[in-house]
Design an enzyme around this catalytic site. Structure first.
Site, mmCIF file in Angstrom:
data_model
loop_
_atom_site.group_PDB
_atom_site.id
_atom_site.type_symbol
_atom_site.label_atom_id
_atom_site.label_comp_id
_atom_site.label_asym_id
_atom_site.label_seq_id
_atom_site.Cartn_x
_atom_site.Cartn_y
_atom_site.Cartn_z
ATOM 1 N N THR A 4 0.821 -1.206 0.000
ATOM 2 C CA THR A 4 0.000 0.000 0.000
ATOM 3 C C THR A 4 0.856 1.258 0.000
ATOM 4 O O THR A 4 1.955 1.278 0.571
ATOM 5 C CB THR A 4 -0.915 0.022 1.236
ATOM 6 O OG1 THR A 4 -1.570 1.290 1.335
ATOM 7 C CG2 THR A 4 -0.139 -0.208 2.526
ATOM 8 N N TYR A 18 -1.951 0.193 10.016
ATOM 9 C CA TYR A 18 -2.142 -0.544 8.769
ATOM 10 C C TYR A 18 -0.910 -0.402 7.878
ATOM 11 O O TYR A 18 -0.319 -1.395 7.427
ATOM 12 C CB TYR A 18 -3.394 -0.040 8.061
ATOM 13 C CG TYR A 18 -3.506 -0.489 6.622
ATOM 14 C CD1 TYR A 18 -3.563 -1.839 6.290
ATOM 15 C CD2 TYR A 18 -3.543 0.450 5.581
ATOM 16 C CE1 TYR A 18 -3.655 -2.258 4.962
ATOM 17 C CE2 TYR A 18 -3.644 0.040 4.262
ATOM 18 C CZ TYR A 18 -3.693 -1.306 3.963
ATOM 19 O OH TYR A 18 -3.777 -1.711 2.651
#
Length: 328
Positions: free
Chosen positions: A118, A142
């Site tokens: 990501t 995250y």
């Protein structure tokens, strides 16, 4: 001879599209999923294994049964806000689960690994188009957990020769234009399906979190990539490794960011309907602007985000949401 690819999270939104792309490219995708957020009905293009990455025995059994030539790893918890309030769950699920998978792959002799990372690993770096050499400073659990998995892959590459491709991207949108699979999260957190739900009356309104970010209109800016384009890149990543081209990280984006308000305006143009909106506070861990360039993916992988325009992503998502029997 059939070439199997183990796709973790293969019953999820991106994983299901990747399975279709793999099947179209001549591979046999094996969807490995615990169905905590995935859908059994989304597994249409190859075998299904219900297993959990925190259960090493179930991973080993899948490798033993199918002898995959590569792994495509999507399975992860991915809610930024939740990662800030429950970081332990993210580190345990994402990092421990990925470590189990990497160790199982090496043990089975499956040395080609494509990882869905990501752009959240870069953190909040406003005013720049992120490239693969941008320093990674995640600002939420995250992104930090994904960065840790990237480090695991690098370590296992150095120690055991595990070949790996890492893809970093941010907002994925749209749906299979043939409406075989699409976006159905539980709960739904992505902007475009939430917006369409508000238009269709499946929820009262769209909540816009934060109006005072340092962006042109005060709302968060993101780079949106069509899920079909993303799946295509991952198949190219598998072929990259099978061709012996070495370890590489690629950003996947268009290089153009759109604010929340711009996405809302684009939906109005596509649907000819207004979006009911509620103004909400900022969410912890949200970066103001994330725009991911993809020059390396274009020049080296030969990848093009051909479908990644806002109107096309919204139209495909709308068609999927209007499919008979659709449930959110």
């Amino acid at each position: 001879m059939q070439k199997h690819v183990l796709v973790t999270g293969g019953a999820g939104y991106i994983g299901a599209h990747a399975c279709k792309a793999l099947a179209q490219a001549g591979f046999v995708p094996v969807a490995f999923d615990n169905l905590s957020t995935g859908w059994r009905d989304a597994v249409k293009f190859g075998p299904f294994v219900q297993g959990d990455l925190l259960d090493r025995a179930s991973i080993d059994a899948a490798f033993h049964q199918f002898r995959p030539v590569a792994v495509m790893h999507f399975a992860a918890l991915s809610l930024v806000g939740e990662s800030m309030t429950d970081p332990g769950r993210y580190w345990r699920t994402n990092v421990n689960g990925s470590l189990n998978l990497v160790e199982a792959a090496v043990h089975a002799g499956c040395m080609n690994f494509v990882f869905s990372s990501t752009c959240a690993t870069y953190g909040d770096q406003d005013g720049v188009v992120l490239d693969e050499d941008t320093p990674q400073h995640p600002i939420n659990s995250y992104g930090a957990s994904k960065k840790a998995i990237e480090e695991i892959l690098k370590n296992f590459g150095a120690a055991y020769g595990l070949n790996h491709v890492i893809f970093r991207y941010f907002n994925v949108a749209g749906a299979d234009p043939e409406a075989e699979v699409g976006e159905q999260h539980r709960p739904e957190t992505h902007l475009i399906p939430l917006m369409l739900d508000a238009i269709e009356g499946r929820r009262p309104a769209l909540t816009v979190f934060g109006q005072d970010y340092p962006t042109p209109d005060g709302t968060c800016v993101r780079d949106y990539v069509h899920v079909v384009d993303l799946a295509d890149a991952h198949v190219k990543g598998v072929n990259w490794l099978l061709d012996g081209r070495g370890n590489r990280a690629f950003n996947l984006g268009t290089g153009h960011g759109f604010s929340v308000r711009q996405v809302v305006d684009a939906s109005r143009a596509v649907t000819n309907r207004d979006v009911p909106i509620i103004q909400g506070p900022r969410r912890a861990g949200d970066a103001a602007s994330l725009v991911s360039g993809s020059d390396r993916a274009r020049t080296e992988l030969g990848w093009e985000p051909a479908r990644s325009t806002l109107p096309e992503m919204i139209r495909d998502a709308l068609a999927w949401s209007q499919k008979p029997g659709f449930l959110r």
